[in-house]
Design an enzyme around this catalytic site. Structure first.
Site: not given
Ligand code: G3P
Ligand code: MG
Length: 242
Positions: A7-8, A34, A36, A49, A110, A112, A230
């Protein structure tokens, strides 16, 4: 086997959405990352993000009102993880794709674009995916589900998945109605039974954000399609037991 998507990047150990976090994810054994994306004032696809740079950098202001050159001068490890001394920058999606050429990782992009719809973003992101021939390694997700339908119209080969953070009734049927092949639910909104029902229908389930060991173990035990975490290193070590 449950795939591990960082994640990120490895955001639990490195500044989120930076090359340092993505490289750390690869080293930790993640199957993919992943990230953003948003558009800058000069039409670059930036990996960040929030709508503003305030939380994650030493600057302030809206991403879409700054040029990429301005963004890239900011320190992206300013507020979080102060122990992380190395200076980090906001990367462009192109930089990430150049790095992906040297490995086999998957990339969950992702968009945004749920608050600011960023007109033309889908075409720009997909043009870059096509330029790098990454159609089979990229997966596009968004909280803007209309945008995912548009993505499928632009390039039907690229997989899509709706993100959502409140419980839905039979989300796998809804995903199919969007032309999506997966769902990305907030972990708490979906039960194990629903995960299995979705997978039975051929819809992949990739919950976020799965950081607790107990949740990881539970999802590995039912062979959930993937987790978004994470802590890819923690997940990789635990997965060896399944
Ligand atoms: O893609 C999963 C997650 O990243 C979605 O929420 O706010 O962390 O981008 P957020
Ligand atoms: Mg995300």
């Amino acid at each position: 086997m449950t795939f591990i998507l960082a994640h990120r990047g490895s955001a639990g150990t490195h500044p989120e959405n930076t090359m340092e976090a993505f490289i750390a994810a690869e080293k930790a054994g993640a199957d993919g990352i992943e990230l953003d994306v948003q558009l800058t004032a000069d039409g670059e696809i930036a990996v960040i993000h929030d709508l503003t740079v305030d939380r994650t950098t030493n600057g302030s202001g809206y991403v879409n009102e700054m040029t990429f050159s301005e963004l890239s001068k900011l320190k992206a490890n300013y507020h979080s993880l102060h122990f992380f001394k190395k200076s980090c920058r906001i990367p462009s999606l192109r930089e990430v794709f150049l790095w992906l050429e040297g490995n086999n990782l998957l990339c969950n992009i992702e968009l945004k674009n749920a608050v600011n719809p960023y007109k033309g973003m889908e075409e720009m992101v997909i043009a870059l995916v096509n330029e790098f021939s990454l159609e089979k390694r990229v997966l596009i997700s968004s909280f803007n589900h209309k945008s995912l339908v548009l993505c499928k119209e632009i390039d039907p080969v690229i997989e899509t998945a709706p993100l959502y953070n409140e419980a839905l009734y039979k989300p796998w049927d809804y995903a199919v109605s969007l032309g999506a092949s997966g769902i990305h639910p907030k972990l708490k909104t979906i039960s194990d039974q629903e995960i299995l029902a979705a997978m039975d229908c051929g819809v992949a389930v990739r919950p976020y954000t799965v950081n607790k060991e107990s949740d990881m173990k539970r999802l590995f035990a039912i062979s959930c399609s993937a987790i978004i975490t994470d802590f890819p290193g923690r997940a990789f070590r635990l997965r060896e037991q399944y």
